[in-house]
Design an enzyme around this catalytic site. Structure first.
Site, PDB file in Angstrom:
ATOM      1  N   ASP A   1      -8.661 -10.864   8.664  1.00  0.00           N
ATOM      2  CA  ASP A   1      -8.142  -9.490   8.701  1.00  0.00           C
ATOM      3  C   ASP A   1      -9.093  -8.377   9.159  1.00  0.00           C
ATOM      4  O   ASP A   1      -8.638  -7.428   9.776  1.00  0.00           O
ATOM      5  CB  ASP A   1      -7.617  -9.131   7.315  1.00  0.00           C
ATOM      6  CG  ASP A   1      -6.669  -7.947   7.325  1.00  0.00           C
ATOM      7  OD1 ASP A   1      -5.724  -7.961   8.120  1.00  0.00           O
ATOM      8  OD2 ASP A   1      -6.884  -7.004   6.552  1.00  0.00           O
TER       9      ASP A   1
ATOM     10  N   ARG B   1       2.375 -12.319  -1.813  1.00  0.00           N
ATOM     11  CA  ARG B   1       1.042 -12.588  -1.262  1.00  0.00           C
ATOM     12  C   ARG B   1       0.277 -13.588  -2.092  1.00  0.00           C
ATOM     13  O   ARG B   1       0.545 -13.770  -3.279  1.00  0.00           O
ATOM     14  CB  ARG B   1       0.220 -11.292  -1.282  1.00  0.00           C
ATOM     15  CG  ARG B   1       0.690 -10.214  -0.358  1.00  0.00           C
ATOM     16  CD  ARG B   1       0.002 -10.314   0.970  1.00  0.00           C
ATOM     17  NE  ARG B   1       0.425  -9.229   1.832  1.00  0.00           N
ATOM     18  CZ  ARG B   1      -0.161  -8.937   2.986  1.00  0.00           C
ATOM     19  NH1 ARG B   1      -1.186  -9.643   3.411  1.00  0.00           N
ATOM     20  NH2 ARG B   1       0.289  -7.966   3.733  1.00  0.00           N
TER      21      ARG B   1
ATOM     22  N   LYS C   1      -8.135  -2.726   1.649  1.00  0.00           N
ATOM     23  CA  LYS C   1      -8.016  -1.913   2.848  1.00  0.00           C
ATOM     24  C   LYS C   1      -8.786  -0.594   2.698  1.00  0.00           C
ATOM     25  O   LYS C   1      -9.162   0.029   3.680  1.00  0.00           O
ATOM     26  CB  LYS C   1      -6.544  -1.670   3.190  1.00  0.00           C
ATOM     27  CG  LYS C   1      -5.866  -2.883   3.892  1.00  0.00           C
ATOM     28  CD  LYS C   1      -6.511  -3.159   5.193  1.00  0.00           C
ATOM     29  CE  LYS C   1      -5.870  -4.013   6.256  1.00  0.00           C
ATOM     30  NZ  LYS C   1      -4.987  -5.058   6.118  1.00  0.00           N
TER      31      LYS C   1
ATOM     32  N   LYS D   1      -1.888 -12.286  12.231  1.00  0.00           N
ATOM     33  CA  LYS D   1      -3.348 -12.458  12.198  1.00  0.00           C
ATOM     34  C   LYS D   1      -3.753 -13.622  11.291  1.00  0.00           C
ATOM     35  O   LYS D   1      -4.502 -14.502  11.684  1.00  0.00           O
ATOM     36  CB  LYS D   1      -4.035 -11.179  11.660  1.00  0.00           C
ATOM     37  CG  LYS D   1      -3.937  -9.970  12.557  1.00  0.00           C
ATOM     38  CD  LYS D   1      -4.694  -8.780  11.978  1.00  0.00           C
ATOM     39  CE  LYS D   1      -4.219  -8.299  10.614  1.00  0.00           C
ATOM     40  NZ  LYS D   1      -2.827  -7.865  10.559  1.00  0.00           N
ATOM     41  N   THR D   2      -3.243 -13.604  10.054  1.00  0.00           N
ATOM     42  CA  THR D   2      -3.643 -14.621   9.084  1.00  0.00           C
ATOM     43  C   THR D   2      -3.110 -15.988   9.494  1.00  0.00           C
ATOM     44  O   THR D   2      -3.844 -16.981   9.546  1.00  0.00           O
ATOM     45  CB  THR D   2      -3.127 -14.239   7.680  1.00  0.00           C
ATOM     46  OG1 THR D   2      -3.674 -12.962   7.341  1.00  0.00           O
ATOM     47  CG2 THR D   2      -3.539 -15.257   6.628  1.00  0.00           C
TER      48      THR D   2
ATOM     49  N   ARG E   1       0.830  -1.201   0.000  1.00  0.00           N
ATOM     50  CA  ARG E   1       0.000   0.000   0.000  1.00  0.00           C
ATOM     51  C   ARG E   1       0.862   1.248   0.000  1.00  0.00           C
ATOM     52  O   ARG E   1       2.035   1.222   0.345  1.00  0.00           O
ATOM     53  CB  ARG E   1      -0.918   0.015   1.234  1.00  0.00           C
ATOM     54  CG  ARG E   1      -2.093  -0.936   1.147  1.00  0.00           C
ATOM     55  CD  ARG E   1      -2.946  -0.905   2.396  1.00  0.00           C
ATOM     56  NE  ARG E   1      -2.202  -1.379   3.562  1.00  0.00           N
ATOM     57  CZ  ARG E   1      -1.631  -0.620   4.467  1.00  0.00           C
ATOM     58  NH1 ARG E   1      -1.723   0.709   4.389  1.00  0.00           N
ATOM     59  NH2 ARG E   1      -0.971  -1.145   5.470  1.00  0.00           N
TER      60      ARG E   1
ATOM     61  N   HIS F   1      -9.434  -4.307  13.128  1.00  0.00           N
ATOM     62  CA  HIS F   1      -8.371  -4.873  12.291  1.00  0.00           C
ATOM     63  C   HIS F   1      -7.883  -6.137  12.993  1.00  0.00           C
ATOM     64  O   HIS F   1      -6.898  -6.117  13.729  1.00  0.00           O
ATOM     65  CB  HIS F   1      -7.230  -3.865  12.127  1.00  0.00           C
ATOM     66  CG  HIS F   1      -6.204  -4.290  11.120  1.00  0.00           C
ATOM     67  ND1 HIS F   1      -4.854  -4.063  11.272  1.00  0.00           N
ATOM     68  CD2 HIS F   1      -6.335  -4.930   9.940  1.00  0.00           C
ATOM     69  CE1 HIS F   1      -4.209  -4.546  10.225  1.00  0.00           C
ATOM     70  NE2 HIS F   1      -5.082  -5.067   9.404  1.00  0.00           N
TER      71      HIS F   1
ATOM     72  N   SER G   1       0.134  -5.358  10.284  1.00  0.00           N
ATOM     73  CA  SER G   1       0.611  -6.251   9.238  1.00  0.00           C
ATOM     74  C   SER G   1       1.851  -7.037   9.678  1.00  0.00           C
ATOM     75  O   SER G   1       2.797  -6.467  10.220  1.00  0.00           O
ATOM     76  CB  SER G   1       0.946  -5.416   8.014  1.00  0.00           C
ATOM     77  OG  SER G   1       1.259  -6.266   6.957  1.00  0.00           O
TER      78      SER G   1
HETATM   79  N1  LIG Z   1       5.896 -16.725  15.980  1.00  0.00           N
HETATM   80  C1  LIG Z   1       5.251 -16.335  14.893  1.00  0.00           C
HETATM   81  N2  LIG Z   1       3.942 -16.008  14.945  1.00  0.00           N
HETATM   82  C2  LIG Z   1       3.288 -15.580  13.848  1.00  0.00           C
HETATM   83  N3  LIG Z   1       3.856 -15.479  12.617  1.00  0.00           N
HETATM   84  C3  LIG Z   1       5.143 -15.819  12.495  1.00  0.00           C
HETATM   85  C4  LIG Z   1       5.905 -16.253  13.612  1.00  0.00           C
HETATM   86  N4  LIG Z   1       7.158 -16.502  13.191  1.00  0.00           N
HETATM   87  C5  LIG Z   1       7.190 -16.247  11.881  1.00  0.00           C
HETATM   88  N5  LIG Z   1       5.993 -15.840  11.433  1.00  0.00           N
HETATM   89  C6  LIG Z   1       5.698 -15.432  10.039  1.00  0.00           C
HETATM   90  O1  LIG Z   1       5.299 -14.069  10.101  1.00  0.00           O
HETATM   91  C7  LIG Z   1       4.298 -13.805   9.149  1.00  0.00           C
HETATM   92  C8  LIG Z   1       3.021 -13.339   9.831  1.00  0.00           C
HETATM   93  O2  LIG Z   1       2.235 -12.784   8.828  1.00  0.00           O
HETATM   94  P1  LIG Z   1       0.662 -12.793   8.738  1.00  0.00           P
HETATM   95  O3  LIG Z   1       0.080 -13.939   9.479  1.00  0.00           O
HETATM   96  O4  LIG Z   1       0.336 -12.661   7.293  1.00  0.00           O
HETATM   97  O5  LIG Z   1       0.368 -11.435   9.500  1.00  0.00           O
HETATM   98  P2  LIG Z   1      -0.854 -10.458   9.344  1.00  0.00           P
HETATM   99  O6  LIG Z   1      -1.996 -11.264   8.827  1.00  0.00           O
HETATM  100  O7  LIG Z   1      -1.076  -9.960  10.737  1.00  0.00           O
HETATM  101  O8  LIG Z   1      -0.405  -9.396   8.418  1.00  0.00           O
HETATM  102  C9  LIG Z   1       4.050 -15.079   8.378  1.00  0.00           C
HETATM  103  O9  LIG Z   1       4.835 -15.042   7.223  1.00  0.00           O
HETATM  104  C10 LIG Z   1       4.533 -16.152   9.361  1.00  0.00           C
HETATM  105  O10 LIG Z   1       4.985 -17.307   8.721  1.00  0.00           O
HETATM  106  C1  LIG Z   2      -3.132  -6.381   3.196  1.00  0.00           C
HETATM  107  C2  LIG Z   2      -2.737  -5.873   4.296  1.00  0.00           C
HETATM  108  O1  LIG Z   2      -2.991  -6.550   5.461  1.00  0.00           O
HETATM  109  P1  LIG Z   2      -2.187  -7.517   6.428  1.00  0.00           P
HETATM  110  O2  LIG Z   2      -0.739  -7.359   6.151  1.00  0.00           O
HETATM  111  O3  LIG Z   2      -2.595  -7.036   7.785  1.00  0.00           O
HETATM  112  O4  LIG Z   2      -2.638  -8.931   6.170  1.00  0.00           O
HETATM  113  C3  LIG Z   2      -2.168  -4.523   4.283  1.00  0.00           C
HETATM  114  O5  LIG Z   2      -1.860  -3.993   5.347  1.00  0.00           O
HETATM  115  O6  LIG Z   2      -2.053  -3.968   3.170  1.00  0.00           O
HETATM  116 MN   LIG Z   3      -3.100 -10.885   7.113  1.00  0.00          MN
END
Ligand SMILES: Nc1ncnc2c1ncn2[C@@H]1O[C@H](COP(=O)(O)OP(=O)(O)O)[C@@H](O)[C@H]1O
Ligand SMILES: C=C(OP(=O)(O)O)C(=O)O
Ligand SMILES: [Mn+2]
Length: 540
Positions: free
Chosen positions: A268, A332, A212, A253-254, A64, A231, A249
């Site tokens: 999300d 992604r 977003k 979360k995911t 973004r 969020h 981010s």
């Molecule tokens: N202890 C941990 N807990 C959560 N994610 C972790 C951890 N260690 C490494 N990671 C990595 O960090 C990233 C977390 O990203 P994601 O779940 O997409 O976050 P969000 O959805 O909040 O943006 C993933 O690539 C995951 O594999």
């Molecule tokens: C797509 C997004 O969300 P997140 O990294 O929290 O999954 C973002 O922040 O652009």
């Molecule tokens: Mn996410």
């Protein structure tokens, strides 16, 4: 060509003229064929990967672009928005004049006029009484695919009655050469008009701006109806126990909400109304950098036909090199929720949340892997929203940068943070929900906690083991952390153990504490904010 036999939408009322062809609500097969058309050039072209999903590049923008985001300041928004130019902290909401909006809109509609266009109708929000019916207009097939994956797909009956109450006009191919005289940040723009209920996109191809962007709109509309707008990701256990996971981010979360033992609600963006927690979206948007099939099997298996990969490196034989970050760290994949086996159906919603988890990725190595928050600490940490911004999701961020992002999502807030805190607190109190702070970041040695250990800690929260565990209090931050838990090594629970000495931890903790205090000053002009100061850290 189109999967729907319905009357084609009228784009001329939006100012888009001479449209030779509309691909209206295309099905996945149509999109697949469109994306792989051999004559497509540049960023429009998709590549078929060996797992059946199409991969695209999103251009210069692989994340973004918050500095290019504007909201029209008019009667609708003047008095109630959290503007970037007020004394109360700094939001991402840069004001745009009605005149500049009109100029941008003319450029966008000119760009889209005379073109073959994709029009996708979808919902944002699982509940009929609070959802938005959104119409997306794009020139690029994969952008239509992205919104089909990410938003809630109406069924045939809903499509037959679909009347948009928000429109997104995506002119990613347009370059605004007048940006300087218009007082804008660059030739790219992501602009919202909440009176006209239109989002305009120019210059950036990144699909996340649509995802977003609508989240920011929900963040405007829902708190005004007393619905929490969050969020966070959300899932539900076998006993109907709902958990929400807030986090900026990259905090997890995911990854952490995708749990084979719990049904996924969403990854999300969620609302919380009188009935419970509900998803705004119909799909997930997962990071794929270093994606490991053993550690994250559900996400790995979701990458198949109909999923859409972004900015990954595809080898000559069609396999994906998930370790290659040469295009961006922020590689992604978007996929519809149905690509995950254990999900709530038919609507992504469940009851009230009993557990509220704040995910933070502390790059300082100060915060404990898990701690239990008092009600005051819950508000304090929600308003503070401390984490480290990870490389990739935002333009210009190349290494973890300690940051405070109100409500764990300041970039998407349209109203003042205290509004979200108020609504969340009310919902939590009514549901008797408890809050926990989980650090998914780095320890004093600069090592990130393993996914396995974080999952064990989350399980201990969800199965109430942590509630009954013996606790100790971490000084400076006054956080209650467990001394022992069944499935994690005890030494890991106290962040001081990862430093060469307690005094080193203390020195660094003092530095971080001061950052919290400096950041919280923006809330101390109200009695509520003042009353929360003592719930924050107290340096020696
Ligand atoms: N202890 C941990 N807990 C959560 N994610 C972790 C951890 N260690 C490494 N990671 C990595 O960090 C990233 C977390 O990203 P994601 O779940 O997409 O976050 P969000 O959805 O909040 O943006 C993933 O690539 C995951 O594999
Ligand atoms: C797509 C997004 O969300 P997140 O990294 O929290 O999954 C973002 O922040 O652009
Ligand atoms: Mn996410």
């Amino acid at each position: 060509m189109s999967s729907s036999n319905r009357k084609l939408p009228d784009l001329s009322s939006l100012g888009i003229q001479h449209t030779p062809c509309i691909i209206y609500n295309p099905d996945y097969t149509t999109l697949f064929n469109e994306e792989l058309r051999p004559e497509l050039q540049g960023f429009e072209r998709g590549i078929l990967t060996s797992n059946g999903a199409v991969a695209v590049d999103t251009g210069i923008f692989t994340g973004r672009s918050p500095k290019d985001k504007y909201i029209v300041r008019d009667e609708t928004t003047r008095d109630n928005l959290w503007w970037s130019d007020t004394a109360q902290g700094s939001s991402g909401n840069q004001p745009l004049s009605v005149d500049t909006w009109q100029a941008l809109k003319r450029c966008v509609t000119d760009q889209l006029s005379g073109k073959r266009l994709f029009v996708t109708d979808a919902f944002c929000g699982a509940n009929a009484n609070s959802r938005l019916s959104v119409r997306f207009v794009t020139e690029v097939a994969w952008q239509a695919h992205f919104v089909k994956n990410m938003f809630i797909q109406p069924d045939e009956e809903e499509l037959a009655q679909f009347t948009p109450d928000f429109v997104v006009l995506n002119a990613s191919k347009y370059t605004n050469l007048h940006w300087q005289s218009q007082g804008l940040n660059s030739e790219n723009f992501v602009a919202f008009n909440l009176t006209e209920r239109i989002q305009l996109i120019g210059g950036t191809w990144y699909g996340g701006e649509m995802k977003k962007g609508l989240f920011a709109v929900m963040n405007y509309l829902l708190p005004l109806k007393n619905i929490a707008s969050m969020h966070c990701s959300a899932n539900v256990g076998k006993q109907g126990d709902v958990a929400v996971f807030f986090g900026l981010s990259g905090t997890g979360k995911t990854t952490l909400s995708t749990d084979p033992a719990r049904q996924l609600i969403g990854d999300d963006e969620h609302g919380w109304d009188d009935e419970g927690v509900f998803n705004f979206e119909g799909g997930c948007y997962a990071k794929t950098i270093n994606l490991c099939p053993q550690a994250e099997p559900e996400i790995y298996q979701a990458i198949r036909r109909d999923a859409l990969l972004e900015n990954v490196v595809v080898l000559a034989d069609g396999r994906i090199d998930f370790a290659d970050a040469s295009k961006t760290e922020n590689t992604r994949v978007s996929y519809p929720l149905s690509h995950i086996e254990n999900i709530v159906t038919p609507l992504s919603k469940a009851g009230h949340a009993r557990k509220v988890i704040f995910l933070t990725a502390d790059a300082f190595g100060i915060l404990p892997p898990v701690s239990r928050l008092t009600p005051e600490q819950t508000q304090y940490h929600f308003l503070s929203g401390f984490t480290a911004k990870l490389a990739g999701t935002e333009r210009g961020i190349v290494r973890p940068l300690p940051t405070f992002s109100a409500c764990f999502g300041a970039a998407f807030l349209t109203l003042h943070p205290t509004r979200y805190a108020e609504v969340l607190l009310k919902r939590m109190q009514a549901a008797g929900a408890e809050a926990y702070l989980v650090n998914t970041g780095w320890n004093g040695q600069g090592q990130r906690i393993s996914l396995k250990n974080t999952r064990a800690l989350i399980n201990a929260i969800l199965n109430d083991e942590l509630r009954q565990a013996p606790m100790q209090v971490l000084p400076v931050f006054n956080l209650q952390m467990p001394l022992r838990l069944k499935n994690v090594e005890s030494s890991l629970l106290d962040p001081r153990n990862s430093w060469a000495s307690e005094s080193e931890w203390r020195t660094q903790a003092g530095i971080l504490a001061q950052k919290f205090i400096d950041n919280f000053v923006q809330y101390t002009d109200t009695a509520t904010g003042q009353a929360l100061v003592h719930a924050g850290p107290v340096p020696d």
